[in-house]
Design an enzyme around this catalytic site. Structure first.
Site, PDB file in Angstrom:
ATOM      1  N   ASP A  77      -7.261   2.420   6.646  1.00  0.00           N
ATOM      2  CA  ASP A  77      -7.028   2.411   5.201  1.00  0.00           C
ATOM      3  C   ASP A  77      -6.444   1.079   4.744  1.00  0.00           C
ATOM      4  OD1 ASP A  77      -8.022   4.878   4.847  1.00  0.00           O
ATOM      5  OD2 ASP A  77      -6.084   5.911   4.604  1.00  0.00           O
ATOM      6  N   GLU A 122       0.831  -1.188   0.000  1.00  0.00           N
ATOM      7  CA  GLU A 122       0.000   0.000   0.000  1.00  0.00           C
ATOM      8  C   GLU A 122       0.874   1.250   0.000  1.00  0.00           C
ATOM      9  OE1 GLU A 122      -1.825   0.119   3.764  1.00  0.00           O
ATOM     10  OE2 GLU A 122      -2.749   2.077   3.481  1.00  0.00           O
ATOM     11  N   ASP A 153      -0.828  -1.389   5.834  1.00  0.00           N
ATOM     12  CA  ASP A 153      -0.692  -0.823   7.178  1.00  0.00           C
ATOM     13  C   ASP A 153      -1.745  -1.400   8.110  1.00  0.00           C
ATOM     14  OD1 ASP A 153       1.372   0.743   6.411  1.00  0.00           O
ATOM     15  OD2 ASP A 153       0.176   2.563   6.100  1.00  0.00           O
TER      16      ASP A 153
END
Ligand code: TTJ
Length: 686
Positions: free
Chosen positions: A511, A434, A507
């Site tokens: 998100d 990401e 993470d």
């Protein structure tokens, strides 16, 4: 296996010894590994559950003893102790020392005896595979006791004085010359017994883990667990949906039919997953069977009929399909019948055809009744099914157009892919990372020989819960599919897979969870084979860096952090005063995050000087970008050191639970999940 439940003490003619069990244990309990070891517990507990299902007991206690023994006690009628007519031995002794003597004693034909698969093989099998067993029966105001060694009585049954309670207690010590391992898993035991407690509404199952001496109030590892669900399988459904957005309360109904007893609980959620679990006589029928078929057909029929009656579905409209009405559905179907037949590869498919009609009849009747009485919930459920139908049509159209336009064919590898140099797919892995900053760390930290990095831009993907048709129009997803090399839809060819391991590395924040959701949804929906064959992994970056002088440790769970601090002699009171200090900003931290950490209150560690060493710093990693390339390699990417979760779909329940837990917005359940699964590469279905 013969259907138990029919024979009485007098009818047991063929009494075999237990030698064959010790010679070929696998034939009786499946294996002598950790699964076989646990089968011993299931077998004994099943007997107590039977007594509960017959309505004669409501409390079962399972104790993992410090001396390696396991005891199971119920408050039932107690195994009969009267003399068995042909052998002139106490029934208790016959039950525990002869093969195939697990049937009902005392001519009681009420209730349904569990029989099938590896279950109900007989408590005598457990006895044969135990170096020691003790049976205590509390009955008629007396205590009867007999001990056994490797299945043979050590002495005659004797009375031990007065009893004020009634019930049966069996204590056994598995034979270490038979089993590869003697280590019981409290997790496995809790999962199974919790399930049994759901299925047997109103009973209490207590589990006491006495193996390690710990304080009574240890929050991480309590010693006493109690399962009692007044709601039965409705509570089960509520539990499965805990972290999902739900539509209404669980719907719960039951009815005795000529073919057997039928009980169903269901609840819709605003998710895409379907989770329907079925049981026959408390045995999880993983492969489904006729009860499942009856449920699905009644559900489709009832919902379509209701939608029409409400003029939501017009006469000319197509019906909702069986798939449409199961999107977002969580349901538990439990049937009890006299003579269950278990078929299929793993003997976990109900073969009794009559149960289709039984379940169908009950669901048709009770579910339409529910809709009549709950029009508001009914409307929401229908709306959810229509959404599924529309998505299905849109996804099909999008997929067709992607394929028609040949969007994936002849396309070169995406520019942002940092490919590995090896061309041997079995050696290669791809990290889907990401964000560009973490992607940068990963590119620098990786072993470029066999590790490829594909950074995805979070912002683009992070559209609420993107529908699948949108996903396929998304450039990031397209890059991914091209990088994997296997195409999609009709042109899918899994032999072209370019990487053996596909690792999702995001993470540990909201998100990250969203991106993982989207990727997993994509894999579950369009590449389930990749999951079935174990190609999909979730990277596990550490949650904490704990440093004391030069001694640097990484903790993947709060428990590990706790243990490191404990090892360094920092006690629980001290711990509460230890503040987590802010991340140092070396590495690839973005300006925004810098700003963030500067504006946040950052306290210095107040940890008292431990016995030796210096001040302790605990850094909580908020994102992959906080780690420099070396740290990322050491903790998360290096095959020698890393922990990864392998995503599997074998056990739909666990996978589904893990799926929502990993993706859901709540932080606590996710932590709990990782805590129990973070060591090594773990399947989600253990
Ligand atoms: C059989 O029919 C007459 C009354 O007692 C019935 C019976 O066997 N009940 C019974 C067996 N209750 N509990 C058990 C049992 C419990 C444990 C923990 C272990 C075993 C092997 C049996």
């Amino acid at each position: 296996m013969a259907a138990a439940g029919k024979y009485t003490a007098e009818q047991i003619q063929v009494l075999e010894g237990l030698e064959p069990v010790r010679k070929r244990p696998g034939m009786y309990i499946g294996s002598t590994d950790v699964r076989g070891l646990h089968h011993l517990v299931w077998e004994i507990v099943d007997n107590a559950i039977d007594e509960a299902m017959a309505g004669h007991c409501d409390h079962i206690t399972v104790m993992l003893q410090a001396d390696g023994g396991v005891s199971v006690e119920d408050n039932g009628r107690g195994i009969p102790v009267d003399l068995h007519p042909t052998t002139k031995r106490p029934a208790l002794e016959v039950v525990l020392t002869t093969l195939h003597a697990g049937g009902k004693f005392g001519g009681d034909d009420s209730g349904y005896k569990v029989s099938g698969g590896l279950h109900g093989v007989g408590s005598s099998v457990v006895n044969a595979l135990s170096k020691k067993m003790r049976a205590e029966v509390f009955r008629d105001g007396k205590i009867y006791m007999q001990e056994y060694a490797r299945g043979k009585p050590v002495a005659d049954m004797k009375t031990m004085g007065k009893a004020t309670k009634h019930g049966t207690k069996i204590t056994f010590y598995p034979d270490d010359t038979i089993f590869d391992t003697m280590e019981f898993s409290i997790d496995a035991i809790l999962t199974r017994l919790r399930q049994q407690a759901y299925l047997t509404r109103g009973i209490t199952i207590a589990v006491l883990d006495e193996r390690e001496k710990r304080p009574e109030e240890d929050k991480l590892f309590p010693r006493l667990y109690r399962f009692h669900f007044e709601g039965g399988i409705a509570s089960y459904v509520a539990h499965l949906n805990e972290s999902k957005e739900r539509i209404g309360e669980p719907i719960h109904f039951e009815k005795e039919q000529p073919e057997g007893f039928v009980e169903v609980a269901l609840q819709y959620t605003q998710t895409f997953q379907e989770h329907v679990a079925s049981f026959a006589n408390n045995i999880h029928t993983i492969e489904g069977g006729h009860h499942m078929t009856g449920f699905k057909s009644a559900l489709t029929r009832t919902i379509n009929a209701y939608a029409r009656s409400q003029s939501i579905l017009k006469e000319k409209d197509e019906n909702l399909t069986a798939d449409d009405v199961r999107e977002g559905l969580t349901a538990v179907i439990s049937v009890r019948l006299k003579d269950p037949q278990f078929e299929g590869q793993t003997k976990s498919k109900l073969g009794n055809a009559e149960m289709k009609t039984a379940v169908e009849t009950v669901v048709n009747e009770k579910l339409s009744q529910y809709f009549e009485e709950h029009p508001s919930e009914g409307k929401d459920i229908i709306a959810k099914c229509f959404l599924a139908a529309r998505a299905r049509l849109a996804a099909r159209a999008a997929r067709d157009s992607v394929i028609r336009k040949g969007a994936l064919e002849g396309m070169t590898l995406p520019g942002k892919l940092a490919d590995c140099s090896s061309r041997d797919p079995s050696q290669c892995e791809i990290f889907i990372v990401e964000g560009d900053s973490a992607g940068g760390s990963a590119k620098q930290g990786r072993n470029r020989e066999f590790q490829a990095i594909l950074p995805l831009r979070g912002k683009i993907l992070n559209v609420e819960q993107a529908r699948l048709d949108k996903m396929l129009g998304n450039n990031e997803i397209k890059s991914l599919i091209i990088a994997l090399g296997i195409g999609i839809g009709d042109v899918k060819d899994l032999t072209k897979l370019r990487y053996d391991r596909i690792v999702i590395m995001t993470d540990a924040d909201v998100d990250g969870a969203h991106i993982r959701t989207l990727l997993l949804t994509l894999f579950f929906r369009y590449f389930p084979e990749l999951i079935d064959t174990g190609h999909i992994y979730i990277a596990q970056p550490p949650l904490y860096k704990i440093a004391r002088g030069k001694d640097i440790r990484y903790a993947y769970t709060d428990e590990q952090k706790f243990n490191v601090l404990k090892e360094w002699g920092i006690g629980e009171q001290d711990l509460e005063e230890t503040e987590e200090v802010a991340a140092d900003t070396e590495g690839m931290q973005e300006a925004e995050e810098n700003f963030d950490s500067l504006t946040k209150e950052t306290k210095k560690s107040k940890a008292p000087e431990p016995k030796k060493g210096g001040k302790v710093n605990i850094q909580r990693y908020k994102g992959l970008g906080e780690m420099n390339p070396d740290q990322l390699w050491d903790t998360t990417m290096d095959p020698e050191n890393r922990a990864m979760l392998r995503v599997t779909n074998d056990d739909a329940e666990k996978a589904d639970l893990a799926f929502t837990t990993l993706m859901g917005p709540e932080v606590a359940p996710r932590r709990k999940f990782i805590q129990t699964h973070a060591k090594g590469v773990k399947n989600l279905d253990v």
